[in-house]
Write an enzyme that holds these catalytic residues in place. Structure first.
Site: not given
Ligand SMILES: *Cc1c(COP(=O)(O)O)cnc(C)c1O
Length: 357
Positions: A35, A129, A253, A301
């Site tokens: 992802k 969640r 800055y 930046m």
């Molecule tokens: C992102 C995610 C993972 C992977 O988590 P990592 O800590 O990057 O290994 C696994 N399961 C779910 C549901 C996630 O959202």
């Protein structure tokens, strides 16, 4: 002629790390979590590089899954948050995507679908969640059967797997196992990267490694290399200017850093516009010509300043590594008060990705 700032992505390191995940997941299997554009590494290239070994991918949303299909890959893909609209269920069926249902709304959408896709169910075992309570599961399974929906598996997600001293993962695991006990035909999936490194942690049929594939640590108390992982991304640039600051001169800055003695200083062509963290303060490590240096002053930046006292002969054009094989991304993340996930997914589109191996 182009700006020297680049993210070099080592696909052999990626495959190595996936091999580590698979070995730890055995006898179960590991679905590759790609992802957020492959954690900033480029989802199509990452998915392609893993394709010979990975039997399954996981992404957050439909758009990411379609990017994998567009790259020509046919493996099953889990949508970890399910879908966000009823009409997306038909796309799941058509594209062999398996949504993870977490809410009543998503279940209701199933009523309007002629042929439903295969689904997973998300159980809430304490993350709080998303997901169904374990005691809702028997009723849900009946409802889905009536709707003609095939449930392939159950999944849950751990809140504290990164902390070996925290017993909450055992509690969540026990809740998950108990809920699943009445449904022996279902596949089970629970472990994120951190779970792979917990002694005696069951990883069930499918683990879900994400960050570890990219070589960064999922754990509080160990770096990626200490866990046998290889860094995949090297974020590199060059010095574009070198000067010596006289005592009392400031840089950048806010004039936040002031030299006490004559200090050779280099300007590097990278900044927060590239995703380098603005909160990385004075002292954050980088490497110039193979030698460690430290950032001084504020990150701008498009550039940042480094103290060249350890490499006084450095010149404009010399190579700089911001993180990678010489400077651990976990170290930079700690200096910036964040985690490697944040840094990797934050590298902006201005930074060209270059693929090796
Ligand atoms: C992102 C995610 C993972 C992977 O988590 P990592 O800590 O990057 O290994 C696994 N399961 C779910 C549901 C996630 O959202």
């Amino acid at each position: 002629m182009s700006r020297p700032t680049r993210a070099i992505i080592d696909l052999a390191a990626l495959r190595h790390n996936y091999g580590v995940a698979c070995a730890l997941a055995a006898p179960g299997q590991a679905m590759a979590v790609v992802k957020a554009d492959g954690y900033g590494h480029g989802i199509a290239r990452v998915a392609q590089a893993l394709a010979p070994d990975a039997p399954c991918y996981a992404v957050a949303c439909l758009e990411e899954a379609l990017a994998i299909r567009k790259a020509g890959l046919r493996q099953p893909i889990l949508l970890l948050e399910g879908v966000h609209a009823e009409e997306d269920m038909a796309v799941c069926l058509e594209q062999s995507l398996e949504p993870v249902l977490h809410s009543d709304v998503q279940i209701r959408w199933m009523r309007g679908v002629t042929i439903p896709p295969v689904v997973w169910l998300k159980l809430n075992t304490g993350m709080n969640r998303l997901g169904f309570a374990p005691d809702e599961l028997p009723g849900l399974m009946i409802r889905l059967k009536q709707l003609g929906v095939e449930v392939r598996g159950l999944m849950t997600h751990f809140a504290c797997a990164d902390d070996l001293s925290d017993p909450f993962t055992q509690t969540q695991t026990a809740v998950f196992q108990e809920a699943a006990a009445d449904f022996p035909g279902l596949l089970l999936s629970a472990g994120n990267s951190a779970a792979h490194f917990r002694p005696d942690q069951p990883l069930f049929h499918w683990s879900r490694p994400g960050i570890m594939l990219y070589g960064a640590t999922p754990m509080l108390e160990a770096s990626g290399p200490e866990l046998g992982l290889k860094p995949v991304m090297s974020l590199v640039s060059e010095l574009i200017s070198v000067r010596t600051l006289a005592p009392g001169m400031t840089v950048g800055y806010g004039a936040t850093w002031r030299s006490e003695k004559p200090t050779p200083m280099g300007i590097v062509a990278i900044g927060y516009g590239d995703g380098y963290p603005r909160h990385a303060g004075t002292g954050t490590p980088a490497v110039v010509n193979g030698k460690r240096v430290r950032l001084i002053g504020r990150v701008s930046m498009d550039m940042l300043a480094v103290d060249l006292s350890s490499v006084p002969d450095a010149r404009p054009g010399d190579p700089v590594e911001l993180w990678g094989s010489q400077v651990g991304i976990d170290e930079v993340a700690a200096s910036a008060g964040t985690i490697a996930y944040d840094l990797l997914t934050g590298v902006t589109q201005r930074v060209p990705r270059e693929y090796v191996n």
